[in-house]
Design an enzyme around this catalytic site. Structure first.
Site, short mmCIF file in Angstrom:
data_model
loop_
_atom_site.label_atom_id
_atom_site.label_comp_id
_atom_site.label_asym_id
_atom_site.label_seq_id
_atom_site.Cartn_x
_atom_site.Cartn_y
_atom_site.Cartn_z
N HIS A 44 0.83 -1.21 0.00
CA HIS A 44 0.00 0.00 0.00
C HIS A 44 0.86 1.26 0.00
CE1 HIS A 44 -3.79 -2.06 0.33
NE2 HIS A 44 -3.42 -2.71 1.40
N ARG A 69 6.48 -6.12 3.32
CA ARG A 69 5.16 -6.61 2.89
C ARG A 69 5.14 -6.50 1.37
NH1 ARG A 69 -0.78 -5.01 5.14
NH2 ARG A 69 -0.27 -2.91 4.41
N ASP A 83 16.49 -11.21 -1.46
CA ASP A 83 17.82 -10.98 -2.03
C ASP A 83 18.35 -9.60 -1.65
OD1 ASP A 83 17.82 -13.48 -3.17
OD2 ASP A 83 17.42 -12.80 -5.22
N GLU A 147 -6.86 -12.00 6.08
CA GLU A 147 -7.65 -10.76 6.07
C GLU A 147 -8.89 -10.87 5.19
OE1 GLU A 147 -5.24 -7.54 4.52
OE2 GLU A 147 -4.08 -8.91 3.28
N ASP A 173 -9.02 -5.04 6.51
CA ASP A 173 -9.59 -5.80 5.39
C ASP A 173 -10.54 -6.89 5.87
OD1 ASP A 173 -8.58 -4.90 2.76
OD2 ASP A 173 -6.65 -5.15 3.73
C1 3PY Z 1 -5.48 -4.54 7.59
O1 3PY Z 1 -5.77 -4.13 8.72
O2 3PY Z 1 -6.29 -5.03 6.79
C2 3PY Z 1 -4.12 -4.44 7.12
O3 3PY Z 1 -3.78 -4.94 6.10
C3 3PY Z 1 -3.14 -3.69 7.97
O4 3PY Z 1 -2.27 -3.03 7.15
#
Ligand code: 3PY
Length: 251
Positions: A44, A69, A83, A147, A173
């Site tokens: 993000h 991430r 890497d 999520e 999410d």
């Molecule tokens: C969420 O809370 O969905 C996340 O991905 C945190 O970044």
């Protein structure tokens, strides 16, 4: 094994934040705050592969483990982050055990996985490949993010996948996916977080969660969560400046 992975898999409390500002200065500021790790957020943000390496470099200069991430499940992204010298990866939107297994395959060298060997920064550009190959599977952290409603339904099978270190809960999410947004959905969301936590701990996995503030970290720690991702550099910048401006106006 790295001290950081040891702490993570032994359920020691670790606290970090997302690094989303695409500049090494922000990493230097963040890394000097006493946190246990930071997580470069390439999902993000506008952070690209070349910048990931420079941000990891800045974090290394402060001896703070930098996770990445990754923006997708693609093995190329995972390989590139590792890497570059990342301490591990956080793979978002894992909803099935097959996706969790694919993340393990991309993160671990044989015989556990099938990560490709490349002369990147992590192995001193090839000079230390034998040492790095020996250490990587033991030292790199693999966190996968649950999520979605599908991930919640499949949590037991996902948590059972060998090679995964941390089941990381994305409450934002997840709340959208299970229709549990806002105060009205809090009970349903908390029940889902508890289900994931219990399933993961039952399978011997550490559990992580994103929290926008430290307000309820104690409560979730008591429930069995030990890996805390506290907001992000952008969120902290905005919140503390807004508070300072408000205080100055009212002084
Ligand atoms: C969420 O809370 O969905 C996340 O991905 C945190 O970044």
């Amino acid at each position: 094994m790295s001290d950081f992975r040891k702490k993570c898999i032994s359920y020691e409390r670790v606290v970090g934040t997302f690094a989303a500002i695409p500049h090494p200065v922000a990493i230097e500021v963040t890394a000097a705050t006493g946190l246990d790790f930071l997580c470069i957020d390439a999902e993000h943000s506008q952070i690209d592969r070349e910048l990931i390496e420079n941000l990891v470099r800045a974090s290394d200069a402060h001896h703070i483990p930098a996770l990445v991430r990754v923006p997708s499940h693609a093995s190329e992204w995972i390989a590139s982050a590792l890497d570059a010298g990342a301490a591990g990866v956080l793979v978002p939107r894992v909803s099935t055990s097959a996706q969790a297994k694919a993340a393990v395959m991309a993160t671990r060298y044989p015989p556990i996985g099938e990560r490709g060997v490349g002369p990147g920064r992590a192995s001193a550009y090839g000079y230390r490949i034998p040492d790095y190959l020996k250490a990587a599977n033991e030292s790199l952290v693999l966190a996968i993010q649950i999520e979605t409603a599908e991930g919640l339904a499949n949590v037991e099978e996902i948590a059972a996948v060998e090679g995964v270190d941390i089941i990381f809960i994305g409450p934002g999410d997840l709340s959208v996916s299970i229709d549990a947004m806002g105060p009205a959905g809090a009970e349903k969301l908390n029940a889902a977080i508890t289900t994931i936590t219990n399933a993961a701990r039952e399978a011997g996995k550490a559990v992580g969660i994103f929290r926008p503030s430290a307000d309820d970290v104690g409560k979730w720690a008591e429930a069995g969560i030990s890996f805390f991702m506290l907001a992000s550099d952008t969120m902290f910048l905005g919140a503390s400046l807004a508070a300072g401006v408000a205080a100055a106006r009212n002084a």
